[in-house]
Design a protein around this motif. Structure first.
Motif, PDB file in Angstrom:
ATOM      1  N   ALA A 229       0.400  -0.855  -0.431  1.00  0.00           N
ATOM      2  CA  ALA A 229       0.166   0.034  -0.132  1.00  0.00           C
ATOM      3  C   ALA A 229       0.829   1.758  -0.057  1.00  0.00           C
ATOM      4  CB  ALA A 229      -1.150  -0.280   1.664  1.00  0.00           C
ATOM      5  N   PRO A 230       1.192   1.843  -1.342  1.00  0.00           N
ATOM      6  CA  PRO A 230       1.741   3.317  -1.569  1.00  0.00           C
ATOM      7  C   PRO A 230       1.791   4.213   0.168  1.00  0.00           C
ATOM      8  CG  PRO A 230       0.484   3.003  -2.659  1.00  0.00           C
ATOM      9  CD  PRO A 230       0.223   2.104  -2.073  1.00  0.00           C
ATOM     10  N   GLY A 231       2.400   4.770   0.262  1.00  0.00           N
ATOM     11  CA  GLY A 231       2.184   6.197   1.691  1.00  0.00           C
ATOM     12  C   GLY A 231       1.677   5.562   2.873  1.00  0.00           C
ATOM     13  N   ALA A 232       1.604   4.398   3.306  1.00  0.00           N
ATOM     14  CA  ALA A 232       1.165   4.094   4.349  1.00  0.00           C
ATOM     15  C   ALA A 232       2.146   4.691   5.388  1.00  0.00           C
ATOM     16  CB  ALA A 232       0.673   2.692   4.567  1.00  0.00           C
ATOM     17  N   ASP A 233       1.216   4.338   6.496  1.00  0.00           N
ATOM     18  CA  ASP A 233       2.623   4.700   7.790  1.00  0.00           C
ATOM     19  C   ASP A 233       2.536   3.307   8.337  1.00  0.00           C
ATOM     20  OD1 ASP A 233       3.635   5.863   9.633  1.00  0.00           O
ATOM     21  OD2 ASP A 233       2.724   6.762  10.438  1.00  0.00           O
ATOM     22  N   GLY A 234       3.760   2.938   8.112  1.00  0.00           N
ATOM     23  CA  GLY A 234       4.196   1.426   8.729  1.00  0.00           C
ATOM     24  C   GLY A 234       3.510   0.535   7.504  1.00  0.00           C
ATOM     25  N   ALA A 235       3.197  -1.069   7.987  1.00  0.00           N
ATOM     26  CA  ALA A 235       3.436  -1.448   7.144  1.00  0.00           C
ATOM     27  C   ALA A 235       3.155  -2.801   7.763  1.00  0.00           C
ATOM     28  CB  ALA A 235       4.561  -1.781   6.094  1.00  0.00           C
ATOM     29  N   SER A 236       2.408  -3.883   7.121  1.00  0.00           N
ATOM     30  CA  SER A 236       2.577  -5.507   7.527  1.00  0.00           C
ATOM     31  C   SER A 236       1.931  -6.523   6.716  1.00  0.00           C
ATOM     32  CB  SER A 236       0.986  -5.190   8.685  1.00  0.00           C
ATOM     33  OG  SER A 236      -0.191  -4.287   8.317  1.00  0.00           O
ATOM     34  N   VAL A 237       1.930  -7.075   7.758  1.00  0.00           N
ATOM     35  CA  VAL A 237       1.638  -8.503   6.650  1.00  0.00           C
ATOM     36  C   VAL A 237       1.201  -9.742   7.407  1.00  0.00           C
ATOM     37  CG1 VAL A 237       3.624  -9.320   5.810  1.00  0.00           C
ATOM     38  CG2 VAL A 237       2.190 -10.538   4.155  1.00  0.00           C
ATOM     39  N   SER A 238       0.422 -10.845   6.923  1.00  0.00           N
ATOM     40  CA  SER A 238       0.029 -12.048   7.909  1.00  0.00           C
ATOM     41  C   SER A 238      -0.360 -12.531   7.223  1.00  0.00           C
ATOM     42  CB  SER A 238      -1.162 -11.550   8.987  1.00  0.00           C
ATOM     43  OG  SER A 238      -2.206 -11.026   8.616  1.00  0.00           O
ATOM     44  N   PHE A 239      -0.391 -14.207   6.921  1.00  0.00           N
ATOM     45  CA  PHE A 239      -0.874 -14.870   6.311  1.00  0.00           C
ATOM     46  C   PHE A 239      -0.664 -16.861   7.084  1.00  0.00           C
ATOM     47  CE2 PHE A 239       3.729 -14.943   5.813  1.00  0.00           C
ATOM     48  CZ  PHE A 239       4.572 -15.806   5.797  1.00  0.00           C
ATOM     49  N   GLN A 240      -1.484 -17.502   6.594  1.00  0.00           N
ATOM     50  CA  GLN A 240      -1.262 -18.801   6.714  1.00  0.00           C
ATOM     51  C   GLN A 240      -0.363 -19.811   6.814  1.00  0.00           C
ATOM     52  OE1 GLN A 240      -5.102 -20.425   8.821  1.00  0.00           O
ATOM     53  NE2 GLN A 240      -5.139 -18.522  10.349  1.00  0.00           N
ATOM     54  N   PHE A 241       0.301 -20.027   6.991  1.00  0.00           N
ATOM     55  CA  PHE A 241       1.173 -21.612   5.927  1.00  0.00           C
ATOM     56  C   PHE A 241       1.063 -22.754   7.405  1.00  0.00           C
ATOM     57  CE2 PHE A 241       4.049 -20.056   9.004  1.00  0.00           C
ATOM     58  CZ  PHE A 241       4.830 -21.571   9.246  1.00  0.00           C
ATOM     59  N   ARG A 242       1.232 -24.191   5.945  1.00  0.00           N
ATOM     60  CA  ARG A 242       1.656 -25.650   6.519  1.00  0.00           C
ATOM     61  C   ARG A 242       2.967 -26.392   5.075  1.00  0.00           C
ATOM     62  NH1 ARG A 242      -3.534 -28.367   5.887  1.00  0.00           N
ATOM     63  NH2 ARG A 242      -2.398 -29.506   7.700  1.00  0.00           N
ATOM     64  N   THR A 243       3.483 -26.804   5.918  1.00  0.00           N
ATOM     65  CA  THR A 243       4.855 -27.396   5.343  1.00  0.00           C
ATOM     66  C   THR A 243       5.726 -28.204   5.628  1.00  0.00           C
ATOM     67  OG1 THR A 243       7.324 -26.727   3.532  1.00  0.00           O
ATOM     68  CG2 THR A 243       6.764 -25.561   5.996  1.00  0.00           C
ATOM     69  N   TRP A 244       6.445 -29.342   5.283  1.00  0.00           N
ATOM     70  CA  TRP A 244       7.244 -30.592   5.614  1.00  0.00           C
ATOM     71  C   TRP A 244       8.403 -29.806   5.833  1.00  0.00           C
ATOM     72  CZ3 TRP A 244       3.964 -33.032   8.483  1.00  0.00           C
ATOM     73  CH2 TRP A 244       2.410 -33.922   8.235  1.00  0.00           C
ATOM     74  N   ASN A 245       8.819 -28.817   5.066  1.00  0.00           N
ATOM     75  CA  ASN A 245      10.479 -28.874   5.020  1.00  0.00           C
ATOM     76  C   ASN A 245      10.440 -27.755   6.717  1.00  0.00           C
ATOM     77  OD1 ASN A 245       9.712 -29.685   2.599  1.00  0.00           O
ATOM     78  ND2 ASN A 245      10.381 -27.746   1.575  1.00  0.00           N
ATOM     79  N   ARG A 246      11.846 -27.882   6.635  1.00  0.00           N
ATOM     80  CA  ARG A 246      12.633 -27.681   8.236  1.00  0.00           C
ATOM     81  C   ARG A 246      13.089 -25.898   8.131  1.00  0.00           C
ATOM     82  NH1 ARG A 246      13.709 -30.757  12.008  1.00  0.00           N
ATOM     83  NH2 ARG A 246      16.035 -29.146  12.585  1.00  0.00           N
ATOM     84  N   ALA A 247      13.112 -26.426   6.196  1.00  0.00           N
ATOM     85  CA  ALA A 247      14.265 -24.856   5.788  1.00  0.00           C
ATOM     86  C   ALA A 247      13.380 -24.210   4.337  1.00  0.00           C
ATOM     87  CB  ALA A 247      15.426 -25.119   5.774  1.00  0.00           C
ATOM     88  N   GLY A 248      13.792 -22.633   4.006  1.00  0.00           N
ATOM     89  CA  GLY A 248      12.722 -22.574   2.736  1.00  0.00           C
ATOM     90  C   GLY A 248      12.160 -20.703   3.385  1.00  0.00           C
ATOM     91  N   LEU A 249      12.898 -20.206   1.976  1.00  0.00           N
ATOM     92  CA  LEU A 249      12.394 -18.560   1.867  1.00  0.00           C
ATOM     93  C   LEU A 249      10.963 -18.111   1.992  1.00  0.00           C
ATOM     94  CD1 LEU A 249      13.030 -15.104   2.081  1.00  0.00           C
ATOM     95  CD2 LEU A 249      13.508 -15.502  -0.396  1.00  0.00           C
TER      96      LEU A 249
END
Length: 1286
Positions: free
Chosen positions: A370-390
């Motif tokens: 969101a351009p021009g926002a005061d601060g920024a935030s992101v949230s989500f849910q995830f599931r995986t079996w991998n121990r590592a990953g970006l």
């Protein structure tokens, strides 16, 4: 096939074509209507109805065809065809399904194959039956591959049946209690079945309470169904996650899952979807102790003061059925049996959650900020079996740095441009469960919260270079912008593989459907509106209790501590028998035995006594001599024997052995084995099947006798056992039980020991089994057209084959088994190549092993081949194995239907010429010899083993062929044992000596031994070899002295300073040649090995690399004797140093002494040898010269083993000469003492001075020693008495 009305037309469309149509009835089978669910008027499968089909404008993997069937139905088959009149067709596709048109799930067949084969042209129809069927309203076809020279083109049909559905929706606060009427209960079985779907990972499905704390609860815990069974006085079920049986996984996916629980007197059978598991449970748990009511959706217990800390179910249940009763139908009718609490609905809501799948490390999703926002935030849910990953990269403007949120070791780690690994949060986040994460950046500072846990929130005050309006990149490093910064920060860390949902940026939820349609952001290699996570550990393909772990793409088996190895813990680490260990060159000791190889039986430990034919010795818990008093028919004495192996393991080992035996001692005093009046058994024993036997050691089944009865030498001839004579003194029946089918002995029962003066004692020896018939089970193939056939090889998921072969032929098929398309084959492709071929539906696969030397050398070679769902492997002998990984989502089941052909093929071509031995298939040995006896062109057995195993015979031992195997003849070696590897060592005391006479004195009529024959006449030696070891602290010492009738001699001595000297005098007119090895003082108590060889006039001493030429001669004429230790008659021709050493002799250890082909110590110390060796003074056999391995081997020796360890002969030191006089004196003294003992015992008994009474508690050792002394005195008295009457 249904007729079509209307014209078909060719449709060209963009991605995501949707079609709706009502079903058309076509056939009826067995009372169930099967529909053509999708009509032919739109996408025709018939060329007669006109042009038609679906062809997208762009052919890529983002295209799909979606069909709305109007209502939820059961789909049983699908069919495809190419575009009409075109070259467009699909060669493979994926089928997905959904109830709502959202949250799609991929259909997978029984063997976990994900895709379907399509068409090879535009006109043929390819149909696939769906096993199991699927239930859905919406179908989606996703082309994976198509005609490479054209475009995607499809015509499709779907077949199926109407689906009856009664549903109820629980909101997480409600529940339903069903009180059933007694006459609805099945008297023999209770059956509960239902279907459920939910997006919540936890919740009660149903609960049934009972009396005395009994209850059954089925609960969803972290996406798995846990069946809790409580039996006992408890007030509530076990806490969540503790105990219970888990089945199913990832069941919170918003799709329907089937549950069935059957409860009967035999226990419970628990089924979830395709997976079932039987469970033992008390019979009363199903009926008598459970209340006639069941609560669904939660635990509803009106009137009961119980609090259950469990979550209620939130989701839909369908078709709840209890013993044929429709529970939801009763609830709809508001029947009196139903009690509902809270709010329920009789329609299933469809939450519109849209997940996205990142199937590879290259998957990427970019969303705008969101351009021009005061601060920024992101949230989500995830599931995986991998121990590592970006997972997320943010603020990735060139030069801005930004930050990267990644999984590492199951934890969140934040990387930035300032510091790597700034903060970390969470733990165990790669467990396949849904986890939430919220990231907030305000004023250049960052906070990360995991799973809404405030306590887990972490903060950092380090600026992270994030600016309002920066794009959010989910998955791997972005291809553009600061991708290089990302790669530098993360190093080898790859992109995220898993599922995301509920993505929210700056408080606004992202519409992933808009992303899919290209309206928002961009993506690559992403699957939207589906979560493709799989639990690859369900079912668990890790065998033998291996532990399964997984990543997004594969599962792995931890085989540590299982005794097995391989990708699925299928192959045993251990050999099937002691025979197999012997033929690997192993010595006596304890070994792990796995009699069925890769079969279900676990390995167990046993003692292997490596005689010529090895013995397997298994101990039990009752090896001590046990006394019995007071036993009667009403109160019998029962001894139950527990072995070091289970009953199944014992059975497998006994069945493999060629012979088994167990010694049983019975000692009785007024204790009979059977009643003389009617023959009723008063004592008996039980075999391996708990069957009763009344024959005893040395007898045979059905004889009701002991050994003395068969040999007709019982104390009382009218009885078949000594014990049955019912005498007042001790009598014994000792013998060996050898009927293999009855062994081992599992129980002994004695009932006649309660009369006055009555007493019994027994001792059961270990189970001893000799040989391994399976190891030598072999067949010889003489023609290429001959083969042996066996039942079909069943190795659907895991298949292993092992065998030995030997041949002189250059090629031939070892074995072959065929299916419709699947097959498995092993063959010798060329003299240096073995090939393993198979097909499980993914196309032919072949592994080969190349040998650097020909395998057609008429020697035994070992072949091991294995195929499982993870990999295939092939190994020949000890050559490096060949392996091939299996495709993760390919066909897994090996489906064969022909006979198993061994030594040839069904076409009778390319048959094998040679021998095959010890053929094992999945741990089961095939009886080659039995089939060969009735098969033309094949002969049972195969001679010739020394060419392969002869190298195990060491130190000059000669390999001798046996019918089954080989043996080492150590006659001409200074060593003994099964491999001629056990040194003969002797300890020499002061003044002792051993003399070996090469010229054996005999009368003309007496035949000389083979050894003496080799030295008859004036034997002249132009060369000799001498080898021995010694240990001493005495100097000077004489180690060895050889003289001749011509006063020539050889001596090996230690000089006064400890130097080793070798003295040759081969010419009586010259002084001896002296070879002085003066590199150290050898009289230091250490063990030294000496190897001397002479050829003509040159002497070579090994390890010192000394080579000396003799001047006194080259021939050693007419050798007479060899002396070790003191020279009793040196003669005047011996030099002073040799005479001085010979006068002192030798004190210490001599070992492994070999002169040419003569072993003097062996001749002197082992019984059964010729009389050419004599001993003077204290010389005793010892282990003083043995190395560490031999000493360690002897620690396993026990008196109970059949024959002494290694030799099969007594291990004892013997003395000759003077010892004979001492032995005579001892014999006279012993005879006198025994006479006194006999008189004393007789007087003792006549005066009734001895009254039997219960012995005080004693240790086994003390008790057995007392009884042994008592029996010894008794037997001595009886023996003296018999001698007196002779």
């Amino acid at each position: 096939q249904a007729a079509s009305s209307g014209a078909c037309e060719l449709l060209e469309a963009g991605p995501g074509l949707k079609v709706s149509a009502p079903p058309v009835l076509v056939t009826a089978q067995a009372g169930v209507s099967e529909f053509l669910l999708f009509p032919v008027f739109f996408l025709c499968l018939s060329p007669q109805t006109g042009a038609g089909g679906w062809t997208p404008l762009v052919s890529n993997k983002n295209q799909w065809l979606q069909i709305d069937l109007g209502e939820r139905v059961e789909v049983t088959a699908v069919a495809t065809q190419g575009g009409y009149g075109s070259s467009d067709w699909v060669t493979s596709y994926i089928l997905m399904f959904s109830d709502s048109g959202r949250n799609w799930k991929q259909y997978r067949r029984e063997d976990s194959v994900s895709g379907f084969l399509g068409n090879a042209n535009a006109d043929s129809v390819v149909q696939h039956r769906l096993r199991p069927p699927l239930e859905a309203r919406h179908l989606r076809f996703l082309p994976v591959a198509w005609n490479p020279d054209s475009r995607i083109g499809m015509r499709v049909e779907a077949y199926g049946c109407a689906h009856r559905s009664e549903v109820i929706d629980f909101d997480g606060e409600s529940s339903l209690l069903y009180r059933f009427i007694q006459n609805t209960r099945s008297p023999g079985k209770d059956v509960i079945s239902l279907k459920f779907k939910t997006l919540q990972s936890d919740g009660i499905l149903f609960h049934r309470d009972g009396r005395n704390g009994n209850c059954i609860t089925l609960e969803l815990v972290k996406g798995k169904l846990i069946l809790f069974i409580n039996s006992g006085n408890t007030t509530q079920p076990s806490p969540p996650g503790q105990g219970g049986l888990a089945l199913g996984s990832l069941l919170d996916d918003g799709h329907w899952h089937t549950v069935r629980l059957e409860c009967s007197g035999q226990g419970l059978n628990f089924t979830v979807d395709r997976h079932s598991r039987p469970i033992w449970a008390p019979a009363e748990l199903c009926h008598a102790d459970l209340d006639p009511e069941i609560s669904f959706g939660g635990i509803l217990a009106p009137g009961k003061p119980m609090v259950f800390p469990r979550k209620n179910f939130r989701g839909c249940l369908e078709n709840i059925n209890f013993n044929g009763e429709d529970v939801i139908g009763l609830a709809k009718q508001q029947g009196p049996q139903i009690l509902v609490t809270g709010t329920v609905a009789f329609a299933c809501a469809h939450p519109q959650t849209v997940p996205a799948t990142f199937p590879s490390a290259r998957s990427h999703l970019a969303l705008p900020g969101a351009p021009g926002a005061d601060g920024a935030s992101v949230s989500f849910q995830f599931r995986t079996w991998n121990r590592a990953g970006l997972l997320l990269s943010w603020g990735t403007r060139p030069g801005s740095g930004g930050f990267f949120l990644a999984l590492q070791d199951g934890r969140f780690v934040v990387y930035g441009c300032v510091l790597p690994g700034l903060v970390s949060a969470g733990v165990g986040l790669n467990d396949g469960q849904w986890h939430s994460v919220s990231v907030t950046s305000t004023g250049g500072h960052l906070s990360v919260m995991v799973d809404d846990d405030v306590a887990s929130t972490v903060h950092t005050t380090v600026p992270v270079g994030v600016h309002p309006g920066d794009a959010y990149h989910f998955g791997g490093c972005p291809a553009h912008g600061s991708g290089s910064d990302c790669s530098r920060s993360l190093g080898p860390l790859g992109g995220f593989q898993g599922c995301l949902r509920l993505i929210s940026i700056d408080g606004q939820e992202v519409d992933l459907i808009s992303v899919q349609q290209g309206a928002v952001g961009n993506f690559s290699d992403l699957l939207i509106d589906t979560c493709g996570i799989l639990d690859r550990c369900l079912p668990n393909y890790c065998e033998h209790e291996g532990t399964c772990s997984q990543t997004w793409t594969a599962f792995h088996c931890d085989c540590s501590s299982t005794g097995y190895t391989g990708a699925t813990c299928h192959r045993s680490l251990y050999e099937p028998s002691c025979e197999a260990y012997k033929h690997l060159g192993h010595a006596s000791g304890f070994y792990n035995i796995d009699p069925d190889g890769s079969g279900p039986l676990k390995p167990f430990q046993a003692f292997c006594n490596m005689t010529d034919v090895p013995w397997t010795v298994l101990q039990h818990n009752g090896s001590a001599l046990t006394r019995v008093k007071g036993a009667s028919l009403e109160n019998p004495h029962r001894a139950v024997f527990q072995y070091a192996a289970s009953a199944e393991q014992l059975l497998a080992s006994v069945d493999r052995a060629r012979h088994c035996q167990q010694e049983l001692e019975l000692h009785c005093r007024r204790s009979r084995l059977q009643d003389p009046r009617d023959g009723t058994a008063l004592s008996w024993w039980a075999g391996r099947a708990n069957e009763t036997h009344t024959y005893w050691g040395g007898s045979f089944p059905g004889a009701h006798q002991c050994a003395c009865g068969l040999e007709r030498d019982c104390l009382d001839p009218q009885y078949g056992c000594n014990c049955d004579a019912d005498r007042d003194e001790w009598t014994s029946d000792v013998g060996v039980l050898s009927h293999r089918e009855h062994l081992p002995v599992t129980k002994i029962v004695i009932t006649d020991a309660d009369r006055p003066g009555s007493e019994a004692a027994y001792k059961l020896g270990p189970l001893q089994c000799q040989g391994d018939g399976s190891f030598w089970n072999s067949a010889s193939f003489h023609t290429e057209a001959s083969y042996l056939h066996f039942p079909t090889f069943h190795g659907e998921l895991s298949a292993d084959v092992s065998f030995f072969f030997k041949t002189t032929a250059s090629s031939g098929v070892f074995l072959e088994n065929l299916g419709i398309t699947d097959f498995i084959s092993l063959e010798l492709r060329s003299p240096t190549e073995v090939a393993f071929s198979f097909d499980v539906g993914n196309g032919p696969c072949e592994l080969t092993v190349q040998s650097p030397t020909p395998l057609s050398d008429n020697r035994w070679h070992l072949v091991r081949a294995e195929r499982n769902v993870k990999e295939a492997s092939l190994q020949v002998d000890l050559l490096p194995p060949s392996t091939r990984q299996a495709p993760e989502d390919g066909h897994r089941l090996l489906q064969l239907n022909s006979q198993l052909f061994v030594g040839g093929t069904a076409a009778r071509q390319r048959g094998f010429l040679g021998c095959i031995r010890a053929l094992q298939v999945n741990g089961r040995t095939l009886d080659l010899e039995g089939r060969a006896k009735v098969t033309p062109g094949v002969e049972p057995g195969c001679p010739g083993h020394c060419s392969t195993y002869g190298h195990f015979c060491l130190h000059g031992g000669q390999c001798r062929e046996r019918h089954q195997g080989f043996s080492c003849d150590c006659e001409l070696s200074a060593y003994t044992g099964p491999f001629c590897s056990s040194e003969i060592s002797a300890y020499f005391g002061t003044g002792s000596s051993v003399t070996y006479n090469f010229q054996e004195y005999h009368s003309p009529s007496t035949n000389a031994s083979s050894h003496a024959a080799s030295f008859q006449g004036e034997t002249t030696l132009t060369q000799e070899t001498i080898a021995f070891s010694f240990r001493t602290v005495q100097a000077p010492s004489l180690l060895l002295y050889v003289d001749s009738f011509y006063k020539e001699y050889l001596s090996v001595i230690l000089a006064k300073n400890g130097d080793l000297q070798i003295r040759y005098k081969l010419d009586t007119h010259q002084d001896p040649d002296v070879i002085n090895l003066n590199f150290r003082n050898m009289a230091d108590g250490k063990l030294y090995h000496v190897n001397i060889s002479r050829e003509d006039g040159v002497v070579f001493v090994e390890k010192t690399w000394r080579q000396v030429s003799l001047s006194s001669g080259t021939a050693f004429r007419a050798i007479k004797s060899l002396v070790l230790g003191r020279i009793l008659e040196p003669g005047g021709h011996v030099d002073a140093e040799t005479a001085r050493a010979g006068a002192r002799g030798f004190s210490g250890c001599l070992s492994g002494l070999q002169f040419q082909r003569v072993a003097p110590l062996k001749a002197a110390l082992l019984p059964g040898r010729s009389g050419r060796a004599s001993v003077r003074g204290p010389v005793a056999r010892s282990s003083c010269g043995a190395g560490e391995d031999a000493a360690r081997e002897r620690t396993h020796a026990r008196a109970e083993y059949p024959g002494p360890v290694d030799e099969g002969e007594p291990i004892a030191g013997e003395t000759r000469g003077d010892s004979a006089v001492i032995g005579g004196v001892i014999a006279v003294v012993m005879f006198f003492l025994l006479c006194l003992a006999a008189v004393a015992v007789r007087l003792y008994q006549q005066k009734n001075l001895y009254t039997p009474k219960e012995a005080p508690p004693e240790s086994h050792g003390t008790s057995e020693a007392v009884l042994r002394r008592e029996l010894s005195v008794q037997n001595a008295a009886r023996g003296t008495q018999k001698e007196h009457f002779v």
